[in-house]
Design an enzyme around this catalytic site. Structure first.
Site, PDB file in Angstrom:
ATOM      1  CE  LYS A 192      -4.193  -1.937   2.299  1.00  0.00           C
ATOM      2  NZ  LYS A 192      -4.590  -1.993   3.472  1.00  0.00           N
TER       3      LYS A 192
ATOM      4  N   GLY B  88      10.381  -2.000  11.916  1.00  0.00           N
ATOM      5  CA  GLY B  88      10.021  -0.282  12.066  1.00  0.00           C
ATOM      6  C   GLY B  88      11.313   0.719  11.822  1.00  0.00           C
TER       7      GLY B  88
HETATM    8  P1  AMP Z   1       4.911  -4.885   2.422  1.00  0.00           P
HETATM    9  O1  AMP Z   1       4.791  -5.372   3.703  1.00  0.00           O
HETATM   10  O2  AMP Z   1       4.076  -3.386   2.576  1.00  0.00           O
HETATM   11  O3  AMP Z   1       5.826  -4.579   2.099  1.00  0.00           O
HETATM   12  O4  AMP Z   1       3.977  -5.679   1.929  1.00  0.00           O
HETATM   13  C1  AMP Z   1       3.988  -6.532   1.214  1.00  0.00           C
HETATM   14  C2  AMP Z   1       3.798  -7.767   0.950  1.00  0.00           C
HETATM   15  O5  AMP Z   1       2.226  -6.866  -0.248  1.00  0.00           O
HETATM   16  C3  AMP Z   1       3.363  -8.404   0.620  1.00  0.00           C
HETATM   17  O6  AMP Z   1       2.576  -9.450   1.781  1.00  0.00           O
HETATM   18  C4  AMP Z   1       2.495  -8.954  -1.392  1.00  0.00           C
HETATM   19  O7  AMP Z   1       2.063 -10.433  -1.014  1.00  0.00           O
HETATM   20  C5  AMP Z   1       2.172  -7.639  -1.125  1.00  0.00           C
HETATM   21  N1  AMP Z   1       2.321  -7.346  -2.739  1.00  0.00           N
HETATM   22  C6  AMP Z   1       2.845  -6.857  -3.847  1.00  0.00           C
HETATM   23  N2  AMP Z   1       2.256  -5.903  -4.538  1.00  0.00           N
HETATM   24  C7  AMP Z   1       0.821  -6.807  -4.376  1.00  0.00           C
HETATM   25  C8  AMP Z   1      -0.085  -6.657  -5.707  1.00  0.00           C
HETATM   26  N3  AMP Z   1       0.028  -6.516  -6.964  1.00  0.00           N
HETATM   27  N4  AMP Z   1      -1.323  -7.482  -5.463  1.00  0.00           N
HETATM   28  C9  AMP Z   1      -1.590  -7.227  -4.180  1.00  0.00           C
HETATM   29  N5  AMP Z   1      -0.246  -7.483  -3.227  1.00  0.00           N
HETATM   30  C10 AMP Z   1       0.816  -7.590  -3.150  1.00  0.00           C
END
Ligand code: AMP
Length: 397
Positions: free
Chosen positions: A197, A377
């Site tokens: 996100k 973090g």
């Molecule tokens: P973060 O913790 O913000 O680094 O997000 C990591 C998560 O983002 C992982 O669980 C990925 O599966 C998810 N992610 C990455 N790209 C996508 C996508 N295109 N659609 C859905 N989830 C995603």
């Protein structure tokens, strides 16, 4: 960034309080991954070798000021003793009679682990009385837990008010690498930011566009940017209410001469499961029921070409839903390219935060990056350009 290290400390015969991060994963009362214990060994061995009395402090879990039996650090002492090849004492409290008696009985070279600092509610509120009571147990303070450096707690920055404070070896290594990646890096600097996100990484993106030469945005967060540019995203993860924010970040990138790399092709599926039927499509061909789950090969080629131009790469977050093969393909391919360039001495590569470590482990390239930070973090806050209180406490005047 100048900070005091163990090289600046005269530790012989001194009682040295060392804040480590022994918040290790446990399963059924057993430590399932001892990485964090191993990370503390260089500092402990250095201090022991120079005749210090080594007193270890750590938090463990979130007991919120209560004594909770399964959040005791007691099971850590024998495992640490095995790793050190030396005995490790344990005191059932981090302040008070038990701690004072155990410290008084120490000889130079001894190691003592104190009980979970978070059994006291004053730990997370940085209560000066608790900090003072812990500081009274030592002559010097060493902070060796970068992963806790973003929190102003009694055992991280509180003690440093009362004792001379130094960076331990793990902390020093981390700070030196982070400085190389974003503090005083070799340009061009390429930042790769992926993950789910935009909302969790707005500060990070805003800081990066002002500091790096190329910013590659991937993962679910790229969908919000594509949407802001008028591209269809179908049923993809997309924070449409943040389209303006994405626009502001792109404008700020132009102002700062930062090139933004977004996907130019994407891998779509209609189910969020491993091995779902999928296809690679151009940005104008994402259907209403499609979910973008990975970047396509042309996007990876563009990112790899950017790495070829860069001298420094800093990476946070996967480029796709990497837990679900084959939607790990872009992350794997780009990570391998980054590892190759690093091995060839063409690139300094630093990665960290959240899921990044598991994504890079899964790609089998962790050992080939210049440095991978396991601090979640703290790594993100550092990438956001925030001053970390634990690091501030170590700065030399
Ligand atoms: P973060 O913790 O913000 O680094 O997000 C990591 C998560 O983002 C992982 O669980 C990925 O599966 C998810 N992610 C990455 N790209 C996508 C996508 N295109 N659609 C859905 N989830 C995603």
């Amino acid at each position: 960034m100048a900070f005091r290290t163990l090289d600046d400390a005269d530790v012989k015969g001194q009682r040295v309080l060392v804040r480590v991060d022994f918040n290790v994963p446990m399963q059924g009362g057993r430590i399932s991954d001892d990485t964090r214990l191993r990370a503390a060994l260089p500092t402990i061995n250095d201090l022991r070798g120079r005749g210090a009395k080594v007193i270890l402090l750590s938090h463990f879990g979130r007991p919120k000021g209560e004594r909770i039996a399964n959040m005791s650090l007691a099971p850590v002492a024998p495992v640490l003793a095995d790793l050190l090849g030396a005995s490790v004492g344990f005191a059932a409290d981090c302040v008070g009679d038990a701690a004072q008696a155990a410290v008084a009985a120490m000889a130079p070279g001894d190691v003592l682990l104190l009980e979970n600092t978070r059994f006291h509610s004053g730990e997370t509120t940085n209560d000066p009385t608790l900090a003072r009571a812990m500081a009274d147990l030592g002559d010097l303070f060493v902070l060796d837990a970068f992963s806790s450096a973003h929190r102003a707690h009694a055992s991280t920055v509180g003690i440093a008010q009362y004792l001379p404070a130094f960076a331990g070896r793990a902390m020093q290594r981390e700070l030196e690498h982070l400085e190389k990646a974003l503090g005083k890096p070799q340009h061009p600097v390429l930042a790769v930011v992926g993950g789910a996100k935009v909302s969790s990484k707005i500060d990070l993106l805003q800081n990066l566009v002002a500091r790096v030469d190329i910013l590659c945005i991937g993962g679910g967060m790229a969908n919000t940017f594509l949407h802001a540019l008028g591209k269809p995203v179908g049923a993809s993860l997309c924070e449409k209410d943040l389209a303006d924010t994405a626009g502001t970040i792109m404008t700020s990138a132009v102002r700062n001469d930062c090139e933004i790399l977004l996907p130019v092709d994407v891998v779509v599926a209609q189910e969020f499961v491993a091995n779902a039927a999928h296809q690679t499509v151009g940005l104008d061909h994402v259907g209403e029921k499609d979910m973008i789950l990975d970047a396509g090969p042309a996007s990876v080629a563009a990112l790899n070409a950017a790495m070829d131009r860069a001298k420094t790469v800093i990476w946070n977050g996967p480029l796709g839903a990497f837990e679900l093969p084959p939607f790990d393909a872009a992350t794997r391919a780009a990570a391998r390219h980054c590892a190759q360039l690093t091995r060839a001495g063409k690139l300094v590569s630093v990665a960290g935060g959240g899921d990044t470590v598991s994504a890079l482990n899964q790609a089998g390239v962790s050992n080939d990056f210049t440095f991978i930070s396991t601090a979640g973090g703290a790594f993100l806050e550092w990438m956001e350009g925030k001053a970390l209180p634990g690091v501030e406490a170590l700065k030399s005047d």
